[in-house]
Write an enzyme that holds these catalytic residues in place. Structure first.
Site, mmCIF file in Angstrom:
data_model
loop_
_atom_site.group_PDB
_atom_site.id
_atom_site.type_symbol
_atom_site.label_atom_id
_atom_site.label_comp_id
_atom_site.label_asym_id
_atom_site.label_seq_id
_atom_site.Cartn_x
_atom_site.Cartn_y
_atom_site.Cartn_z
ATOM 1 N N ASP A 29 0.992 -1.262 -0.026
ATOM 2 C CA ASP A 29 -0.020 -0.126 -0.117
ATOM 3 C C ASP A 29 0.862 1.362 -0.149
ATOM 4 O O ASP A 29 1.867 1.231 0.836
ATOM 5 C CB ASP A 29 -0.944 -0.161 1.331
ATOM 6 C CG ASP A 29 -1.997 0.940 1.193
ATOM 7 O OD1 ASP A 29 -3.194 0.504 1.296
ATOM 8 O OD2 ASP A 29 -1.807 2.343 0.950
ATOM 9 N N ILE A 30 0.659 2.256 -0.882
ATOM 10 C CA ILE A 30 1.426 3.298 -0.911
ATOM 11 C C ILE A 30 1.463 4.361 0.006
ATOM 12 O O ILE A 30 2.416 5.140 0.190
ATOM 13 C CB ILE A 30 1.129 4.036 -2.262
ATOM 14 C CG1 ILE A 30 2.433 4.923 -2.780
ATOM 15 C CG2 ILE A 30 -0.120 4.984 -2.511
ATOM 16 C CD1 ILE A 30 3.384 4.039 -3.225
ATOM 17 N N GLU A 88 -12.523 3.513 -1.289
ATOM 18 C CA GLU A 88 -11.729 4.572 -2.205
ATOM 19 C C GLU A 88 -11.273 4.018 -3.457
ATOM 20 O O GLU A 88 -11.476 4.698 -4.521
ATOM 21 C CB GLU A 88 -10.191 4.683 -1.359
ATOM 22 C CG GLU A 88 -9.496 5.945 -1.822
ATOM 23 C CD GLU A 88 -8.114 5.893 -1.207
ATOM 24 O OE1 GLU A 88 -7.227 5.992 -2.075
ATOM 25 O OE2 GLU A 88 -8.140 5.710 -0.111
ATOM 26 N N HIS A 93 -10.004 -5.406 -2.908
ATOM 27 C CA HIS A 93 -8.692 -5.563 -2.422
ATOM 28 C C HIS A 93 -8.985 -6.007 -0.894
ATOM 29 O O HIS A 93 -9.688 -5.601 -0.258
ATOM 30 C CB HIS A 93 -7.879 -4.512 -2.731
ATOM 31 C CG HIS A 93 -8.522 -3.240 -2.143
ATOM 32 N ND1 HIS A 93 -9.275 -2.431 -2.931
ATOM 33 C CD2 HIS A 93 -8.326 -2.458 -1.082
ATOM 34 C CE1 HIS A 93 -9.677 -1.397 -2.321
ATOM 35 N NE2 HIS A 93 -9.077 -1.286 -1.128
ATOM 36 N N HIS A 95 -6.875 -5.802 2.552
ATOM 37 C CA HIS A 95 -5.631 -5.058 3.275
ATOM 38 C C HIS A 95 -5.057 -6.187 4.174
ATOM 39 O O HIS A 95 -5.807 -6.675 5.120
ATOM 40 C CB HIS A 95 -5.996 -3.840 4.219
ATOM 41 C CG HIS A 95 -6.725 -2.896 3.412
ATOM 42 N ND1 HIS A 95 -5.996 -1.724 3.227
ATOM 43 C CD2 HIS A 95 -7.860 -2.734 3.035
ATOM 44 C CE1 HIS A 95 -6.598 -0.731 2.304
ATOM 45 N NE2 HIS A 95 -7.943 -1.320 2.252
HETATM 46 P P1 AMP Z 1 -10.002 1.460 0.290
HETATM 47 O O1 AMP Z 1 -10.551 1.546 -1.217
HETATM 48 O O2 AMP Z 1 -10.578 2.510 1.217
HETATM 49 O O3 AMP Z 1 -9.828 0.072 0.797
HETATM 50 O O4 AMP Z 1 -8.400 1.993 0.269
HETATM 51 C C1 AMP Z 1 -7.547 1.898 -0.933
HETATM 52 C C2 AMP Z 1 -6.098 1.770 -0.348
HETATM 53 O O5 AMP Z 1 -5.319 1.758 -1.833
HETATM 54 C C3 AMP Z 1 -5.734 2.920 0.476
HETATM 55 O O6 AMP Z 1 -4.887 2.152 1.578
HETATM 56 C C4 AMP Z 1 -4.459 3.658 -0.446
HETATM 57 O O7 AMP Z 1 -3.596 3.904 0.127
HETATM 58 C C5 AMP Z 1 -4.122 2.479 -1.522
HETATM 59 N N1 AMP Z 1 -3.718 2.761 -2.880
HETATM 60 C C6 AMP Z 1 -4.353 3.632 -3.669
HETATM 61 N N2 AMP Z 1 -3.456 3.723 -4.812
HETATM 62 C C7 AMP Z 1 -2.537 3.201 -4.730
HETATM 63 C C8 AMP Z 1 -1.411 2.939 -5.349
HETATM 64 N N3 AMP Z 1 -1.105 3.460 -6.662
HETATM 65 N N4 AMP Z 1 -0.248 1.923 -4.907
HETATM 66 C C9 AMP Z 1 -0.615 1.383 -3.763
HETATM 67 N N5 AMP Z 1 -1.710 1.765 -2.923
HETATM 68 C C10 AMP Z 1 -2.610 2.609 -3.286
#
Ligand code: AMP
Length: 130
Positions: A29-30, A88, A93, A95
């Site tokens: 995760d970025i 988001e 996905h 975590h």
């Molecule tokens: P959520 O959809 O609420 O589960 O959150 C999306 C997750 O994806 C967040 O923790 C972000 O930090 C992560 N994220 C978004 N864009 C990227 C990326 N390009 N590379 C890695 N992680 C990402």
């Protein structure tokens, strides 16, 4: 238009890759909540995880299991926590978060890693993945 995670799985945009199988992909995760925060995704673009068909859902869970074992091996922690949010990014996905305590599963808290730290960690996790 393909989701950002589809582009990551296809190698069209960069990520700190941890593991890959025919159907699944894992990367750091970025914006990690703790060091070792990994995302596991199906390569197929489906927004809501519980809309995945049974086979792909089970495949993703089995893949996540293997990735979690690598996380536990590389990142000192009591247990690896697992969470699904998906509010988001509209691509399913999971975590994975190495936890010392319950407070580590806090999606409003973040840690900063340098590019070098991300690279080293992804490399260690990739080597530990079986
Ligand atoms: P959520 O959809 O609420 O589960 O959150 C999306 C997750 O994806 C967040 O923790 C972000 O930090 C992560 N994220 C978004 N864009 C990227 C990326 N390009 N590379 C890695 N992680 C990402």
């Amino acid at each position: 238009m393909a989701s950002i995670f589809s582009k990551i799985a296809a190698g069209e945009i960069p990520s700190y890759k941890v593991a890959e199988t025919d159907n699944c992909f894992a990367f750091l995760d970025i914006n990690p909540v703790v060091r070792g925060h990994v995302l596991c995704i199906p390569k197929k673009e489906v927004d809501y995880i519980f809309d995945l068909d049974d086979d792909l859902y089970n495949d993703l869970q089995a893949f996540t299991h293997r990735v979690a074992r690598a996380v536990k091996q590389v990142c000192p922690c009591r247990k690896v926590g697992m969470a699904v949010l998906g509010l988001e990014v509209p691509h399913a996905h999971i975590h994975l978060i190495p936890m010392q305590n319950e407070g580590d599963m806090n999606f409003h808290h973040h840690v900063k890693l340098t590019d070098e730290e991300f690279r080293t960690l992804a490399d260690q996790l990739a080597k530990a993945f079986r």
